[in-house]
Scaffold this motif. Sequence first.
Motif, PDB file in Angstrom:
ATOM      1  N   ASP A  67       0.839  -1.203   0.000  1.00 37.16           N
ATOM      2  CA  ASP A  67       0.000   0.000   0.000  1.00 37.16           C
ATOM      3  C   ASP A  67       0.872   1.251   0.000  1.00 37.16           C
ATOM      4  O   ASP A  67       0.578   2.223  -0.706  1.00 37.16           O
ATOM      5  CB  ASP A  67      -0.943   0.017   1.207  1.00 37.16           C
ATOM      6  CG  ASP A  67      -2.148  -0.888   1.017  1.00 37.16           C
ATOM      7  OD1 ASP A  67      -2.465  -1.259  -0.132  1.00 37.16           O
ATOM      8  OD2 ASP A  67      -2.781  -1.235   2.047  1.00 37.16           O
ATOM      9  N   ALA A  68       1.963   1.233   0.773  1.00 35.55           N
ATOM     10  CA  ALA A  68       2.900   2.368   0.775  1.00 35.55           C
ATOM     11  C   ALA A  68       3.555   2.515  -0.597  1.00 35.55           C
ATOM     12  O   ALA A  68       3.711   3.632  -1.106  1.00 35.55           O
ATOM     13  CB  ALA A  68       3.951   2.184   1.864  1.00 35.55           C
ATOM     14  N   TYR A  69       3.936   1.403  -1.208  1.00 34.45           N
ATOM     15  CA  TYR A  69       4.523   1.399  -2.559  1.00 34.45           C
ATOM     16  C   TYR A  69       3.547   2.016  -3.560  1.00 34.45           C
ATOM     17  O   TYR A  69       3.924   2.887  -4.357  1.00 34.45           O
ATOM     18  CB  TYR A  69       4.873  -0.047  -2.930  1.00 34.45           C
ATOM     19  CG  TYR A  69       5.130  -0.307  -4.388  1.00 34.45           C
ATOM     20  CD1 TYR A  69       6.339   0.040  -4.961  1.00 34.45           C
ATOM     21  CD2 TYR A  69       4.171  -0.924  -5.192  1.00 34.45           C
ATOM     22  CE1 TYR A  69       6.592  -0.228  -6.303  1.00 34.45           C
ATOM     23  CE2 TYR A  69       4.414  -1.189  -6.523  1.00 34.45           C
ATOM     24  CZ  TYR A  69       5.620  -0.843  -7.075  1.00 34.45           C
ATOM     25  OH  TYR A  69       5.864  -1.098  -8.398  1.00 34.45           O
ATOM     26  N   LEU A  70       2.285   1.582  -3.506  1.00 30.88           N
ATOM     27  CA  LEU A  70       1.281   2.108  -4.433  1.00 30.88           C
ATOM     28  C   LEU A  70       1.043   3.597  -4.199  1.00 30.88           C
ATOM     29  O   LEU A  70       0.849   4.355  -5.152  1.00 30.88           O
ATOM     30  CB  LEU A  70      -0.022   1.323  -4.293  1.00 30.88           C
ATOM     31  CG  LEU A  70       0.028  -0.149  -4.717  1.00 30.88           C
ATOM     32  CD1 LEU A  70      -1.280  -0.852  -4.369  1.00 30.88           C
ATOM     33  CD2 LEU A  70       0.365  -0.299  -6.184  1.00 30.88           C
ATOM     34  N   SER A  71       1.090   4.014  -2.951  1.00 29.49           N
ATOM     35  CA  SER A  71       0.916   5.431  -2.626  1.00 29.49           C
ATOM     36  C   SER A  71       2.068   6.265  -3.179  1.00 29.49           C
ATOM     37  O   SER A  71       1.854   7.327  -3.759  1.00 29.49           O
ATOM     38  CB  SER A  71       0.805   5.596  -1.116  1.00 29.49           C
ATOM     39  OG  SER A  71       0.669   6.936  -0.773  1.00 29.49           O
ATOM     40  N   ARG A  72       3.292   5.784  -2.995  1.00 28.20           N
ATOM     41  CA  ARG A  72       4.461   6.499  -3.540  1.00 28.20           C
ATOM     42  C   ARG A  72       4.387   6.570  -5.058  1.00 28.20           C
ATOM     43  O   ARG A  72       4.687   7.609  -5.657  1.00 28.20           O
ATOM     44  CB  ARG A  72       5.770   5.810  -3.124  1.00 28.20           C
ATOM     45  CG  ARG A  72       6.146   5.984  -1.680  1.00 28.20           C
ATOM     46  CD  ARG A  72       7.557   5.486  -1.386  1.00 28.20           C
ATOM     47  NE  ARG A  72       7.851   4.143  -1.884  1.00 28.20           N
ATOM     48  CZ  ARG A  72       7.646   3.021  -1.196  1.00 28.20           C
ATOM     49  NH1 ARG A  72       7.126   3.069   0.014  1.00 28.20           N
ATOM     50  NH2 ARG A  72       7.971   1.857  -1.724  1.00 28.20           N
ATOM     51  N   LEU A  73       3.972   5.495  -5.676  1.00 24.01           N
ATOM     52  CA  LEU A  73       3.872   5.448  -7.133  1.00 24.01           C
ATOM     53  C   LEU A  73       2.808   6.426  -7.631  1.00 24.01           C
ATOM     54  O   LEU A  73       3.028   7.156  -8.607  1.00 24.01           O
ATOM     55  CB  LEU A  73       3.552   4.023  -7.578  1.00 24.01           C
ATOM     56  CG  LEU A  73       3.631   3.716  -9.058  1.00 24.01           C
ATOM     57  CD1 LEU A  73       4.996   4.079  -9.628  1.00 24.01           C
ATOM     58  CD2 LEU A  73       3.339   2.243  -9.286  1.00 24.01           C
ATOM     59  N   ALA A  74       1.668   6.474  -6.959  1.00 23.83           N
ATOM     60  CA  ALA A  74       0.609   7.410  -7.346  1.00 23.83           C
ATOM     61  C   ALA A  74       1.081   8.852  -7.181  1.00 23.83           C
ATOM     62  O   ALA A  74       0.816   9.704  -8.035  1.00 23.83           O
ATOM     63  CB  ALA A  74      -0.643   7.158  -6.507  1.00 23.83           C
ATOM     64  N   LYS A  75       1.804   9.133  -6.107  1.00 19.98           N
ATOM     65  CA  LYS A  75       2.326  10.479  -5.872  1.00 19.98           C
ATOM     66  C   LYS A  75       3.336  10.858  -6.959  1.00 19.98           C
ATOM     67  O   LYS A  75       3.302  11.961  -7.499  1.00 19.98           O
ATOM     68  CB  LYS A  75       2.978  10.552  -4.491  1.00 19.98           C
ATOM     69  CG  LYS A  75       3.479  11.920  -4.126  1.00 19.98           C
ATOM     70  CD  LYS A  75       4.086  11.931  -2.735  1.00 19.98           C
ATOM     71  CE  LYS A  75       4.628  13.302  -2.403  1.00 19.98           C
ATOM     72  NZ  LYS A  75       5.238  13.335  -1.065  1.00 19.98           N
ATOM     73  N   TRP A  76       4.221   9.924  -7.306  1.00 17.60           N
ATOM     74  CA  TRP A  76       5.222  10.172  -8.348  1.00 17.60           C
ATOM     75  C   TRP A  76       4.543  10.436  -9.689  1.00 17.60           C
ATOM     76  O   TRP A  76       4.920  11.358 -10.418  1.00 17.60           O
ATOM     77  CB  TRP A  76       6.165   8.975  -8.445  1.00 17.60           C
ATOM     78  CG  TRP A  76       7.166   9.087  -9.540  1.00 17.60           C
ATOM     79  CD1 TRP A  76       8.334   9.790  -9.529  1.00 17.60           C
ATOM     80  CD2 TRP A  76       7.090   8.471 -10.837  1.00 17.60           C
ATOM     81  NE1 TRP A  76       8.988   9.647 -10.733  1.00 17.60           N
ATOM     82  CE2 TRP A  76       8.244   8.847 -11.553  1.00 17.60           C
ATOM     83  CE3 TRP A  76       6.156   7.639 -11.447  1.00 17.60           C
ATOM     84  CZ2 TRP A  76       8.486   8.413 -12.853  1.00 17.60           C
ATOM     85  CZ3 TRP A  76       6.397   7.211 -12.743  1.00 17.60           C
ATOM     86  CH2 TRP A  76       7.552   7.603 -13.423  1.00 17.60           C
ATOM     87  N   ARG A  77       3.519   9.644 -10.012  1.00 14.21           N
ATOM     88  CA  ARG A  77       2.799   9.838 -11.275  1.00 14.21           C
ATOM     89  C   ARG A  77       2.106  11.191 -11.313  1.00 14.21           C
ATOM     90  O   ARG A  77       2.104  11.862 -12.343  1.00 14.21           O
ATOM     91  CB  ARG A  77       1.787   8.721 -11.484  1.00 14.21           C
ATOM     92  CG  ARG A  77       2.436   7.409 -11.863  1.00 14.21           C
ATOM     93  CD  ARG A  77       1.426   6.319 -12.018  1.00 14.21           C
ATOM     94  NE  ARG A  77       2.063   5.085 -12.472  1.00 14.21           N
ATOM     95  CZ  ARG A  77       1.537   3.897 -12.330  1.00 14.21           C
ATOM     96  NH1 ARG A  77       0.344   3.748 -11.775  1.00 14.21           N
ATOM     97  NH2 ARG A  77       2.183   2.833 -12.764  1.00 14.21           N
ATOM     98  N   GLU A  78       1.515  11.593 -10.199  1.00 15.58           N
ATOM     99  CA  GLU A  78       0.847  12.890 -10.133  1.00 15.58           C
ATOM    100  C   GLU A  78       1.856  14.023 -10.292  1.00 15.58           C
ATOM    101  O   GLU A  78       1.586  15.015 -10.992  1.00 15.58           O
ATOM    102  CB  GLU A  78       0.082  13.036  -8.815  1.00 15.58           C
ATOM    103  CG  GLU A  78      -0.638  14.359  -8.672  1.00 15.58           C
ATOM    104  CD  GLU A  78      -1.720  14.621  -9.717  1.00 15.58           C
ATOM    105  OE1 GLU A  78      -2.037  15.814  -9.948  1.00 15.58           O
ATOM    106  OE2 GLU A  78      -2.258  13.669 -10.322  1.00 15.58           O
ATOM    107  N   GLN A  79       3.033  13.889  -9.675  1.00 12.77           N
ATOM    108  CA  GLN A  79       4.082  14.907  -9.822  1.00 12.77           C
ATOM    109  C   GLN A  79       4.517  15.012 -11.272  1.00 12.77           C
ATOM    110  O   GLN A  79       4.707  16.119 -11.800  1.00 12.77           O
ATOM    111  CB  GLN A  79       5.279  14.577  -8.927  1.00 12.77           C
ATOM    112  CG  GLN A  79       5.010  14.774  -7.462  1.00 12.77           C
ATOM    113  CD  GLN A  79       6.138  14.233  -6.591  1.00 12.77           C
ATOM    114  OE1 GLN A  79       6.960  13.423  -7.026  1.00 12.77           O
ATOM    115  NE2 GLN A  79       6.166  14.672  -5.340  1.00 12.77           N
TER     116      GLN A  79
END
Length: 110
Positions: A67-79
């Motif tokens: 879940d933390a991995y998916l959250s970081r990935l979503a944040k990176w994609r949004e950036q």
Amino acid sequence: MQLEDYFDFLSPDDIRLKGHRIGIDNVLEYYLEGYTPEEIITNLPSLNLEQIHATITYYLHNRTQIDAYLSRLAKWREQRYQASLANPSPLAQRLRILKAQRINQQVNAL
């Protein structure tokens, strides 16, 4: 075979299914939206049910970390998305100009 043997851990934020360019996030996106493994395979046909089940099992065994991995990935994609909006490529700029011109022509034709 160990569960981890199904995956290539390219970096802490890039886990892919072994032999594919598909990330576990692609499978888990469908799973977390409520898709069954059989439905997931119709959207990711290069995978097999064993790989999909392995990905879901890995997620269920490591839910907090994934879940933390998916959250970081979503944040990176949004950036990345926001950066592309703020600084579009020359092609994107040209397409926006062409779109605006086409809309302008349609409005003027009315």
